[in-house]
Write a protein that holds these residues in place. Sequence first.
Motif: not given
Length: 485
Positions: A77-96
């Motif tokens: 969770y520490d190592i992948l935190a930024y990657y998880i965040y970036a993935a969900f930002i892309l998903l939120l953008l795609l959702t729009v």
Amino acid sequence: MYQREDENIKKSIDWLTIALYIILIMCGWFSIYGASYQYEHATSMFDLSSRAGSQLIWMGTSLVIGFIILKLDSNLYDILAYYIYAAFILLLLLTVFIAPDTRGSRSWLIITDTIKLQPAEFAKFAVALALARFLNSYNFKLLEPKNLLTIGAIILIPMLLIFLQKETGSALVYTAFILMLYREGLPGIILFLGLSAVVFFVVGLKYSETDIGIISAGEFISVILVILISIGLVLSYRRDAIAARNIFIGATALFGTSYLIMYLGSSIDFGIVALVALAILVGYLLFLAKKYWSKAYLLTAVFAITSLLFVSSIDYIFNDVMQPHQQMRIKVTLGMEDDLMGAGYNVNQSKIAIGSGGILGKGYLNGTQTKLKYVPEQDTDFIFCTVGEEQGFVGSVLVLLLFLILILRLIFLAERQKNTFGRVYGYCVASIFIFHVAINIGMVIGLTPVIGIPLPFFSYGGSSLWGFTILLFIFLRIDMARKRR
């Protein structure tokens, strides 16, 4: 090997939090069945085609997800935190762009005819992980401007994308992270200024239709509040009783003299008097700032000026920025409009349902308001009215106590973490639960505007339940690792 891992989980996991989780989702399941139960077409709680049956599936899958999270290495969770965040930002953008219009919002992704997911519910844990990772950086100092800007970006980017999905309530949830920042050293004045802005907005709007000279009654009251708050700031940050006394006596003398002149028969515009008083206050504070080379006086003067500008902009924000349905919900909450058949219908029926429950309630499955479907969204956003009607005041208090114990337990677990990452993530989880519980129940009983956010573990829906489960169990996994170090 697997047996050893299971033993580690049994020894390390916080069983009190698990017990609270199980109790809350079970209470939620019974409440959903009670809210959707129909006398003429009664179905079993285990009928998978019913709302309660569907929720049972979501509960089962949530437990599976929680167990999987507990099995994963906490370092991920520490190592992948930024990657998880970036993935969900892309998903939120795609959702729009790809989400269909669902009752005015574009926030739901259609997986199948029966499965719909709302990315905004899952993005909460992604933002929490990113914040925890960033605040855990080497030699991190919260109050450095670049760090504050980065934190602001981490929080505001998903908020903006969710706003674009026309999900204002879900976006506002992310403001809860300020509670975590306060724990990590954000000055209390920031929270105070935020609270002041809310008070100015409410007062300025509620009394905007009554004029006192060239300004509205709301603006007049806000000016008085600014003067009083300025006195408090001078006393708090400069311990200058003389300056505080001068401000109070000067303002009192000005308003008192104006009232006396009016009493003697002359016409007085108290709006102008208020603005003159504020101008004198600002001038006096600037004089003190220059005389003593004090930043505190200067910032207090800036507060007074920006407060006036903010109050003056309330009319524009309300009428030109907010949507008509948002305007009506706020007016209903502030008592400016009744609209019992429109925007105020849900809240009015919800209050009737809760009030009719009395002390002990009408009994499980015996609520008339909910059974006759008077309350819209009674198994989702307004699920608490089912608790109030069927279980009464006593049942409602017990539910609130369960949430209170859970939140206090989360804070306790956060405080005992040995690193910043665990503590920050824990406070993020607690902050989100505090916001959801306070605002959801507040809107059900008419204390806050209806912004459409679920009650954790109670409201029907897989996205909400999965989102809260992931958020909570990641923290439990982080806490398990603390015990095993």
